[in-house]
Design an enzyme around this catalytic site. Structure first.
Site, short mmCIF file in Angstrom:
data_model
loop_
_atom_site.label_atom_id
_atom_site.label_comp_id
_atom_site.label_asym_id
_atom_site.label_seq_id
_atom_site.Cartn_x
_atom_site.Cartn_y
_atom_site.Cartn_z
N ASN A 212 -13.25 -4.75 -4.54
CA ASN A 212 -11.81 -4.95 -4.37
C ASN A 212 -11.26 -6.21 -5.05
OD1 ASN A 212 -11.82 -3.47 -1.03
ND2 ASN A 212 -11.21 -2.54 -2.96
N ASP B 171 -9.00 3.39 4.72
CA ASP B 171 -8.43 3.63 3.39
C ASP B 171 -7.03 4.25 3.49
OD1 ASP B 171 -8.44 3.51 0.65
OD2 ASP B 171 -9.69 5.29 0.37
C1 IPE Z 1 -13.00 1.19 0.22
O1 IPE Z 1 -11.74 1.58 -0.20
C2 IPE Z 1 -12.99 -0.24 0.63
C3 IPE Z 1 -12.24 -0.56 1.85
C4 IPE Z 1 -11.74 0.31 2.68
C5 IPE Z 1 -12.11 -1.96 2.13
P1 IPE Z 1 -11.35 1.60 -1.75
O2 IPE Z 1 -9.95 2.09 -1.81
O3 IPE Z 1 -11.62 0.28 -2.37
O4 IPE Z 1 -12.37 2.67 -2.35
P2 IPE Z 1 -12.29 3.56 -3.64
O5 IPE Z 1 -11.97 2.66 -4.79
O6 IPE Z 1 -11.20 4.57 -3.43
O7 IPE Z 1 -13.63 4.21 -3.75
C1 IPE Z 2 -7.68 0.27 1.97
O1 IPE Z 2 -6.47 0.74 1.49
C2 IPE Z 2 -7.69 -1.22 2.15
C3 IPE Z 2 -8.48 -1.96 1.15
C4 IPE Z 2 -9.23 -1.41 0.24
C5 IPE Z 2 -8.41 -3.40 1.22
P1 IPE Z 2 -6.19 0.83 -0.06
O2 IPE Z 2 -5.49 -0.43 -0.48
O3 IPE Z 2 -7.41 1.16 -0.82
O4 IPE Z 2 -5.16 2.04 -0.12
P2 IPE Z 2 -5.06 3.13 -1.25
O5 IPE Z 2 -6.39 3.77 -1.38
O6 IPE Z 2 -4.64 2.42 -2.50
O7 IPE Z 2 -4.01 4.06 -0.74
MG MG Z 3 -8.25 2.93 -1.35
#
Ligand code: IPE
Ligand code: IPE
Ligand code: MG
Length: 238
Positions: free
Chosen positions: A66, A18
């Protein structure tokens, strides 16, 4: 600073990768630049984990939730994953890496879906090191899918083992350690069943900045914990 204990390396480590978006935002870059840097981190961490003797890795790459992001970001993430897999296909075979997936990959873009089928098929006999990629994965959907599979088989009564064998991770051990980057302290629908006794490690570091040094720190932290599994005390040196 104490050294890593080679006899107590976690067998299976899960990564909730994340913070790609925030990493990019901090640099005034588009979110996709963060995902691109995230793929580099994934490569880096995979090599580091193998060097350290970890046998199984699970990476949360795209959740069932996502899809709610902009189409441009979603398509961009899939393109990056496809490119990474294409570029490293030969290397996985040479280095005897088994690639597995978890999640409903049939909903992914056709080209990526076919590539994943091909790659998992061609690497399934490797035994040294497993890289499991969670794509269109959600733990709740996985649990419901397992139930439906058991119903299809006509089961009236099931054991824990029956259930676990219908999860995507049937051939893997339960994760010993789950690492989530970016400061969030939640599982976001990742391996809820499998991580019943996993040690959880949270770091503020954004995923694209995560290096071997951070992994070593997480493992040392893991090694300092007493995994009791409901018992009173862990025996020494186990
Ligand atoms: C979790 O991250 C999913 C992945 C790392 C692919 P998200 O960014 O989607 O999770 P939330 O929304 O902060 O819980
Ligand atoms: C995790 O990084 C990757 C995916 C969920 C695909 P994020 O895209 O969620 O990054 P933040 O949480 O917005 O910083
Ligand atoms: Mg995220």
């Amino acid at each position: 600073m104490f050294k890593i204990n080679k006899n107590k390396i976690p067998y299976h480590v899960g990564f909730i990768m994340d913070g790609n978006g925030r990493w990019a935002q901090k640099r005034l870059l588009p979110r996709l630049a963060g995902h691109k840097a995230g793929v580099e981190a994934l490569k880096r961490v995979t090599s580091a984990a193998r060097e350290l003797g970890i046998k199984e890795l699970s990476f949360f790459a795209f959740s069932t939730e996502n899809w709610q992001r902009d189409k441009e970001e979603v398509d961009g993430i899939f393109d990056l994953i496809e490119k990474h897999l294409e570029e490293n296909f030969e290397k996985f075979i040479e280095e005897k890496v088994t690639i597995t997936t978890m999640g409903d990959i049939s909903k992914l873009p056709q080209k990526l879906y076919r590539l994943l089928i091909d790659i998992t098929e061609k690497t399934k006999h490797n035994t040294e090191f497993v890289v499991n990629i969670a794509l269109n994965y959600g733990s709740r959907a996985e649990v419901v899918r397992a139930c439906n599979k058991l119903i299809e088989k006509g089961k009236k009564n099931i054991t824990l083992q029956d259930f676990a064998s219908e999860l995507y991770t049937a051939s893997m051990k339960d994760p010993d350690l789950i690492i989530r980057t970016s400061g969030e302290q939640r599982l976001s629908n990742f391996m809820l069943f499998q991580s019943a006794y996993a040690e959880l490690y949270f770091t503020k570091t954004y995923w694209p900045d995560f290096t071997k040094k951070h992994l070593v720190k997480a493992i040392k932290n893991y090694q300092s914990r007493d995994r009791r599994f409901g018992k009173i005390k862990q025996e020494k040196n186990k």
